[in-house]
Design an enzyme around this catalytic site. Structure first.
Site, PDB file in Angstrom:
ATOM      1  N   PRO A  90       0.832  -1.202   0.000  1.00  0.00           N
ATOM      2  CA  PRO A  90       0.000   0.000   0.000  1.00  0.00           C
ATOM      3  C   PRO A  90       0.871   1.258   0.000  1.00  0.00           C
ATOM      4  O   PRO A  90       1.776   1.391   0.820  1.00  0.00           O
ATOM      5  CB  PRO A  90      -0.797  -0.121   1.312  1.00  0.00           C
ATOM      6  CG  PRO A  90       0.008  -1.035   2.179  1.00  0.00           C
ATOM      7  CD  PRO A  90       0.698  -1.985   1.235  1.00  0.00           C
ATOM      8  N   VAL A  91       0.594   2.139  -0.929  1.00  0.00           N
ATOM      9  CA  VAL A  91       1.302   3.421  -1.038  1.00  0.00           C
ATOM     10  C   VAL A  91       0.231   4.494  -1.187  1.00  0.00           C
ATOM     11  O   VAL A  91      -0.565   4.459  -2.127  1.00  0.00           O
ATOM     12  CB  VAL A  91       2.268   3.420  -2.239  1.00  0.00           C
ATOM     13  CG1 VAL A  91       2.772   4.823  -2.532  1.00  0.00           C
ATOM     14  CG2 VAL A  91       3.446   2.480  -1.966  1.00  0.00           C
ATOM     15  N   HIS A 264       7.689  -0.462   7.764  1.00  0.00           N
ATOM     16  CA  HIS A 264       7.061   0.628   7.008  1.00  0.00           C
ATOM     17  C   HIS A 264       8.082   1.306   6.079  1.00  0.00           C
ATOM     18  O   HIS A 264       8.035   2.510   5.843  1.00  0.00           O
ATOM     19  CB  HIS A 264       6.447   1.650   7.976  1.00  0.00           C
ATOM     20  CG  HIS A 264       5.178   2.304   7.508  1.00  0.00           C
ATOM     21  ND1 HIS A 264       3.934   1.976   8.012  1.00  0.00           N
ATOM     22  CD2 HIS A 264       4.945   3.264   6.588  1.00  0.00           C
ATOM     23  CE1 HIS A 264       3.012   2.738   7.432  1.00  0.00           C
ATOM     24  NE2 HIS A 264       3.596   3.533   6.555  1.00  0.00           N
ATOM     25  N   ARG A 267       9.871   4.462   7.425  1.00  0.00           N
ATOM     26  CA  ARG A 267       9.183   5.754   7.413  1.00  0.00           C
ATOM     27  C   ARG A 267       8.598   6.132   8.765  1.00  0.00           C
ATOM     28  O   ARG A 267       8.034   7.221   8.906  1.00  0.00           O
ATOM     29  CB  ARG A 267       8.055   5.739   6.377  1.00  0.00           C
ATOM     30  CG  ARG A 267       8.554   5.507   4.971  1.00  0.00           C
ATOM     31  CD  ARG A 267       7.418   5.142   4.007  1.00  0.00           C
ATOM     32  NE  ARG A 267       6.473   6.199   3.753  1.00  0.00           N
ATOM     33  CZ  ARG A 267       6.670   7.202   2.896  1.00  0.00           C
ATOM     34  NH1 ARG A 267       7.811   7.278   2.227  1.00  0.00           N
ATOM     35  NH2 ARG A 267       5.753   8.117   2.709  1.00  0.00           N
ATOM     36  N   ASP A 295       8.054  -6.895   3.974  1.00  0.00           N
ATOM     37  CA  ASP A 295       8.444  -5.816   3.063  1.00  0.00           C
ATOM     38  C   ASP A 295       9.515  -4.950   3.698  1.00  0.00           C
ATOM     39  O   ASP A 295       9.839  -5.079   4.881  1.00  0.00           O
ATOM     40  CB  ASP A 295       7.250  -4.999   2.556  1.00  0.00           C
ATOM     41  CG  ASP A 295       6.658  -4.042   3.587  1.00  0.00           C
ATOM     42  OD1 ASP A 295       7.304  -3.721   4.603  1.00  0.00           O
ATOM     43  OD2 ASP A 295       5.518  -3.588   3.344  1.00  0.00           O
ATOM     44  N   VAL A 298      12.979  -4.712  -0.555  1.00  0.00           N
ATOM     45  CA  VAL A 298      12.990  -5.743  -1.601  1.00  0.00           C
ATOM     46  C   VAL A 298      13.219  -5.056  -2.956  1.00  0.00           C
ATOM     47  O   VAL A 298      12.399  -4.249  -3.397  1.00  0.00           O
ATOM     48  CB  VAL A 298      11.661  -6.533  -1.616  1.00  0.00           C
ATOM     49  CG1 VAL A 298      11.622  -7.494  -2.805  1.00  0.00           C
ATOM     50  CG2 VAL A 298      11.477  -7.281  -0.307  1.00  0.00           C
TER      51      VAL A 298
HETATM   52  C1  FNR Z   1       4.059   3.754   2.150  1.00  0.00           C
HETATM   53  N1  FNR Z   1       3.688   2.737   3.010  1.00  0.00           N
HETATM   54  C2  FNR Z   1       2.388   2.667   3.465  1.00  0.00           C
HETATM   55  N2  FNR Z   1       1.999   1.628   4.261  1.00  0.00           N
HETATM   56  C3  FNR Z   1       0.719   1.542   4.700  1.00  0.00           C
HETATM   57  O1  FNR Z   1       0.389   0.587   5.396  1.00  0.00           O
HETATM   58  N3  FNR Z   1      -0.195   2.501   4.349  1.00  0.00           N
HETATM   59  C4  FNR Z   1       0.130   3.559   3.566  1.00  0.00           C
HETATM   60  O2  FNR Z   1      -0.708   4.396   3.264  1.00  0.00           O
HETATM   61  C5  FNR Z   1       1.470   3.669   3.115  1.00  0.00           C
HETATM   62  N4  FNR Z   1       1.861   4.728   2.348  1.00  0.00           N
HETATM   63  C6  FNR Z   1       3.135   4.774   1.836  1.00  0.00           C
HETATM   64  C7  FNR Z   1       3.499   5.808   0.999  1.00  0.00           C
HETATM   65  C8  FNR Z   1       4.768   5.816   0.421  1.00  0.00           C
HETATM   66  C9  FNR Z   1       5.131   6.939  -0.518  1.00  0.00           C
HETATM   67  C10 FNR Z   1       5.680   4.792   0.706  1.00  0.00           C
HETATM   68  C11 FNR Z   1       7.047   4.757   0.068  1.00  0.00           C
HETATM   69  C12 FNR Z   1       5.324   3.770   1.568  1.00  0.00           C
HETATM   70  C13 FNR Z   1       4.659   1.669   3.380  1.00  0.00           C
HETATM   71  C14 FNR Z   1       4.633   0.546   2.343  1.00  0.00           C
HETATM   72  O3  FNR Z   1       3.408  -0.131   2.339  1.00  0.00           O
HETATM   73  C15 FNR Z   1       5.733  -0.477   2.608  1.00  0.00           C
HETATM   74  O4  FNR Z   1       5.667  -0.951   3.932  1.00  0.00           O
HETATM   75  C16 FNR Z   1       7.150   0.054   2.347  1.00  0.00           C
HETATM   76  O5  FNR Z   1       7.155   0.999   1.298  1.00  0.00           O
HETATM   77  C17 FNR Z   1       8.065  -1.112   2.007  1.00  0.00           C
HETATM   78  O6  FNR Z   1       9.370  -0.688   1.865  1.00  0.00           O
HETATM   79  P1  FNR Z   1      10.076  -0.360   0.431  1.00  0.00           P
HETATM   80  O7  FNR Z   1       9.728  -1.469  -0.559  1.00  0.00           O
HETATM   81  O8  FNR Z   1       9.547   0.956   0.003  1.00  0.00           O
HETATM   82  O9  FNR Z   1      11.506  -0.364   0.805  1.00  0.00           O
HETATM   83  C1  LAC Z   2       3.066   6.801   4.794  1.00  0.00           C
HETATM   84  C2  LAC Z   2       1.734   6.542   5.418  1.00  0.00           C
HETATM   85  C3  LAC Z   2       0.582   7.153   4.758  1.00  0.00           C
HETATM   86  O1  LAC Z   2       3.954   5.951   4.951  1.00  0.00           O
HETATM   87  O2  LAC Z   2       1.521   5.203   5.699  1.00  0.00           O
HETATM   88  O3  LAC Z   2       3.242   7.873   4.192  1.00  0.00           O
END
Ligand code: FNR
Ligand code: LAC
Length: 367
Positions: A90-91, A264, A267, A295, A298
């Site tokens: 999810p992004v 995450h 983040r 995740d 990867v």
């Molecule tokens: C995320 N991720 C994320 N996770 C989640 O549960 N809800 C969300 O809304 C978001 N939003 C989000 C935005 C952006 C721009 C990024 C880069 C990541 C985290 C995502 O699902 C995941 O855990 C990580 O991105 C995995 O790591 P890599 O593959 O980016 O190294």
């Molecule tokens: C993020 C949130 C939205 O990583 O999960 O930006």
């Protein structure tokens, strides 16, 4: 502002030979604001970088002369027979990266048989994402809402739209300290909204709030909430953001059917353990009770093989596909995932791995 940015790629140049080759093309096509959100991490980016170095520090120990005819990347996961174990993480707010946003990602995911996880904070309503699935499975990522009625409404919509799993993210109840975003003055442009909440009363934003996190995430889910959630839906609940084995056990006891081992993408809190290092203990604690996903970092087919060798059933990819979206729209996303699947197949052949169910820890060099 965007006038000077080069147009999206309409075909894939040969310089893009692996998933991370999209990064430079994405950087050139995004302003500093969107780039800080996409590429940035918490604090000093220690965890984000360590997710990578931890994968790189693992060496594969191959087997030879075992024949690879008839090998397959297929895996089964919560009732789905997947062509390969690469999911789209999810992004949030993908309109920051491409005008066709989550619709483009969903279209691309279905073209390469990848399961997409749609975010609560998507810039398109979930129904419009589901409409692009074309038969490919999709899960809905849930940020628990302070109001249970709103959470229930999101669940009912996800079920009606055809999502086949609920991914409850538990590791981000408050904003991480994202210095990269702060330095860039990150803000959500006014034309980008959390589309799933359109028409619902908007929570009043704290003045100092984070433009993403404080809209819909100011609620820390508890195990009691998980128990409640699992009773609200017939869909499997997958808990995302677990790093401690005891939490994984407790989540299963409270109704989760799978766990995503994740920090995450670095983040949330900087200096958290790399997800791939946390995985083996969780795999030991869970055994065959439920599938584990992973995740964070990867970037190669060999990373997928390593994650599976250490106990994951499948992996999710975040930034690479979002960067491919920014660089080349749906074509880029499909190509990025295709590259990873091809790398996985080659890595399987070159390690003597015929089936992903047959992988075990013997594939990792122990010194
Ligand atoms: C995320 N991720 C994320 N996770 C989640 O549960 N809800 C969300 O809304 C978001 N939003 C989000 C935005 C952006 C721009 C990024 C880069 C990541 C985290 C995502 O699902 C995941 O855990 C990580 O991105 C995995 O790591 P890599 O593959 O980016 O190294
Ligand atoms: C993020 C949130 C939205 O990583 O999960 O930006």
């Amino acid at each position: 502002m965007s006038a000077e940015l080069p147009p999206r790629l309409e075909r894939i140049p040969r310089e893009i030979a692996c998933a991370t080759d999209y990064e430079a093309f994405a950087r050139a096509r995004l302003d500093d604001n969107a780039w800080a959100y996409l590429a940035g991490a918490a604090g000093d980016g220690v965890t984000q970088a360590a997710n990578r170095t931890a994968f790189e520090a693992l060496s594969l120990l191959p087997r030879v002369m075992r024949g690879s005819a008839g090998a397959s990347t297929r895996v089964s996961l919560l009732g789905h027979d997947l062509a390969h174990p690469m999911l789209l993480a999810p992004v949030a707010y993908q309109r920051l990266f491409h005008p066709d946003c989550e619709a483009a990602t969903a279209m691309a995911a279905s073209a390469v048989d990848a399961l997409m996880v749609a975010a609560t904070l998507s810039s398109l309503p979930m129904e419009m994402i589901a409409a692009q699935a074309q038969g490919a499975p999709q899960w809905f990522q849930l940020y628990l809402q302070p109001d249970r009625g709103v959470t229930r409404a999101l669940l009912r919509r996800a079920e009606a739209a055809g999502f086949s799993g609920i991914v409850l993210t538990v590791d981000a109840p408050v904003s991480g300290i994202r210095n990269a975003e702060q330095r860039a003055g990150f803000h959500l442009p006014t034309d980008i909204v959390a589309a799933n909440f359109a028409g619902l009363p908007q929570p009043t934003l704290p003045r100092e709030g984070h433009p993403v996190f404080d809209i819909a995430m100011a609620h820390a889910p508890t195990f009691a909430d998980l128990d409640w959630l699992a009773a609200q839906t017939t869909l499997p609940v997958i808990v995302k953001g677990v790093l401690h084995a005891a939490d994984a056990r407790e989540a299963l006891a409270q109704g989760a059917q799978a766990i995503i081992v994740s920090n995450h993408g670095g983040r949330t809190l900087d200096t958290l353990v790399p997800a791939i290092l946390a995985l083996p203990r969780i795999a030991d604690a869970i055994g065959d009770d439920a599938p584990l996903l992973l995740d964070g970092g990867v970037r190669r087919g060999t990373d997928v093989l390593k994650a599976l060798a250490l106990g994951a059933r499948a992996v999710l990819v975040g930034r690479p596909y979002a960067m491919a979206l920014a660089a080349a729209g749906p074509l880029g996303v499909a190509h990025c995932i295709r590259l990873l699947v091809e790398e996985l197949a080659v890595a399987m052949a070159l390690t003597g791995t015929r089936s992903l169910t047959a992988i075990d820890g013997d594939l990792i060099w122990r010194g």
